[in-house]
Design a protein around this motif. Structure first.
Motif, PDB file in Angstrom:
ATOM      1  N   ASP A 178      64.666 -19.764  25.241  1.00  0.00           N
ATOM      2  CA  ASP A 178      64.043 -18.339  25.046  1.00  0.00           C
ATOM      3  C   ASP A 178      65.087 -17.464  25.579  1.00  0.00           C
ATOM      4  O   ASP A 178      66.001 -17.666  26.500  1.00  0.00           O
ATOM      5  CB  ASP A 178      62.706 -18.348  25.922  1.00  0.00           C
ATOM      6  CG  ASP A 178      62.338 -16.963  25.800  1.00  0.00           C
ATOM      7  OD1 ASP A 178      61.695 -16.723  24.705  1.00  0.00           O
ATOM      8  OD2 ASP A 178      62.150 -16.293  26.996  1.00  0.00           O
ATOM      9  N   GLU A 179      65.150 -16.177  24.856  1.00  0.00           N
ATOM     10  CA  GLU A 179      66.018 -15.003  25.110  1.00  0.00           C
ATOM     11  C   GLU A 179      66.115 -14.645  26.528  1.00  0.00           C
ATOM     12  O   GLU A 179      67.193 -14.153  26.952  1.00  0.00           O
ATOM     13  CB  GLU A 179      65.892 -14.031  24.168  1.00  0.00           C
ATOM     14  CG  GLU A 179      66.474 -14.110  22.678  1.00  0.00           C
ATOM     15  CD  GLU A 179      67.891 -14.777  22.560  1.00  0.00           C
ATOM     16  OE1 GLU A 179      68.647 -13.785  23.286  1.00  0.00           O
ATOM     17  OE2 GLU A 179      68.347 -15.679  21.870  1.00  0.00           O
ATOM     18  N   SER A 180      64.722 -14.657  26.956  1.00  0.00           N
ATOM     19  CA  SER A 180      64.713 -13.885  28.326  1.00  0.00           C
ATOM     20  C   SER A 180      65.349 -14.930  29.501  1.00  0.00           C
ATOM     21  O   SER A 180      66.055 -14.553  30.487  1.00  0.00           O
ATOM     22  CB  SER A 180      63.501 -13.731  28.735  1.00  0.00           C
ATOM     23  OG  SER A 180      62.523 -15.022  28.812  1.00  0.00           O
ATOM     24  N   MET A 181      65.419 -16.167  29.158  1.00  0.00           N
ATOM     25  CA  MET A 181      66.050 -17.077  30.167  1.00  0.00           C
ATOM     26  C   MET A 181      67.565 -17.151  29.861  1.00  0.00           C
ATOM     27  O   MET A 181      68.345 -17.361  30.809  1.00  0.00           O
ATOM     28  CB  MET A 181      65.583 -18.475  29.658  1.00  0.00           C
ATOM     29  CG  MET A 181      66.059 -19.698  30.512  1.00  0.00           C
ATOM     30  SD  MET A 181      65.365 -19.163  32.131  1.00  0.00           S
ATOM     31  CE  MET A 181      66.036 -20.700  33.005  1.00  0.00           C
ATOM     32  N   LYS A 182      68.038 -16.938  28.559  1.00  0.00           N
ATOM     33  CA  LYS A 182      69.349 -16.513  28.314  1.00  0.00           C
ATOM     34  C   LYS A 182      70.092 -15.542  29.012  1.00  0.00           C
ATOM     35  O   LYS A 182      71.190 -15.470  29.384  1.00  0.00           O
ATOM     36  CB  LYS A 182      69.632 -16.719  26.871  1.00  0.00           C
ATOM     37  CG  LYS A 182      69.656 -17.845  26.009  1.00  0.00           C
ATOM     38  CD  LYS A 182      69.997 -17.706  24.817  1.00  0.00           C
ATOM     39  CE  LYS A 182      69.729 -19.014  24.069  1.00  0.00           C
ATOM     40  NZ  LYS A 182      70.213 -19.203  22.566  1.00  0.00           N
ATOM     41  N   VAL A 183      69.296 -14.361  29.254  1.00  0.00           N
ATOM     42  CA  VAL A 183      69.773 -13.076  30.017  1.00  0.00           C
ATOM     43  C   VAL A 183      69.960 -13.757  31.494  1.00  0.00           C
ATOM     44  O   VAL A 183      70.918 -13.411  32.058  1.00  0.00           O
ATOM     45  CB  VAL A 183      68.502 -12.042  29.734  1.00  0.00           C
ATOM     46  CG1 VAL A 183      68.804 -11.146  31.223  1.00  0.00           C
ATOM     47  CG2 VAL A 183      68.602 -11.828  28.299  1.00  0.00           C
ATOM     48  N   LYS A 184      69.041 -14.441  32.087  1.00  0.00           N
ATOM     49  CA  LYS A 184      69.137 -15.077  33.418  1.00  0.00           C
ATOM     50  C   LYS A 184      70.383 -15.605  33.629  1.00  0.00           C
ATOM     51  O   LYS A 184      71.237 -15.829  34.518  1.00  0.00           O
ATOM     52  CB  LYS A 184      68.033 -15.742  33.594  1.00  0.00           C
ATOM     53  CG  LYS A 184      66.810 -14.678  33.888  1.00  0.00           C
ATOM     54  CD  LYS A 184      65.470 -15.453  34.233  1.00  0.00           C
ATOM     55  CE  LYS A 184      64.353 -14.622  34.183  1.00  0.00           C
ATOM     56  NZ  LYS A 184      62.990 -15.314  34.449  1.00  0.00           N
TER      57      LYS A 184
END
Length: 73
Positions: free
Chosen positions: A35-41
């Motif tokens: 998920d993109e939100s996980m990639k931000v982290k």
């Protein structure tokens, strides 16, 4: 601020461990199922690990892992 005294062997090991961690993050950023939100982290974690890496690695090694403004990081 914290200080750390390590010998050359420990420095080499830290460089190795940090490289492996950064390579793993870069590999995971390629995974489309994440998920993109996980990639931000993951990108924030990469920056933290890279900051540690800069303290123990040579300038030449740092250039190979320098976060890019475009693409993944």
């Amino acid at each position: 601020m914290l200080g750390l005294i390590i010998n050359e062997k420990e420095q080499e090991e830290m460089v190795y461990v940090l490289k492996r961690e950064m390579e793993e993050i870069l590999f995971d950023l390629e995974e489309p199922r994440i998920d993109e939100s996980m990639k931000v982290k993951m990108k924030k974690r990469y920056q933290t690990v890279f900051n540690l890496f800069q303290r123990v690695a040579s300038d030449e090694e740092c250039l190979n892992y320098l976060p890019k403004k475009t693409g993944h990081l």
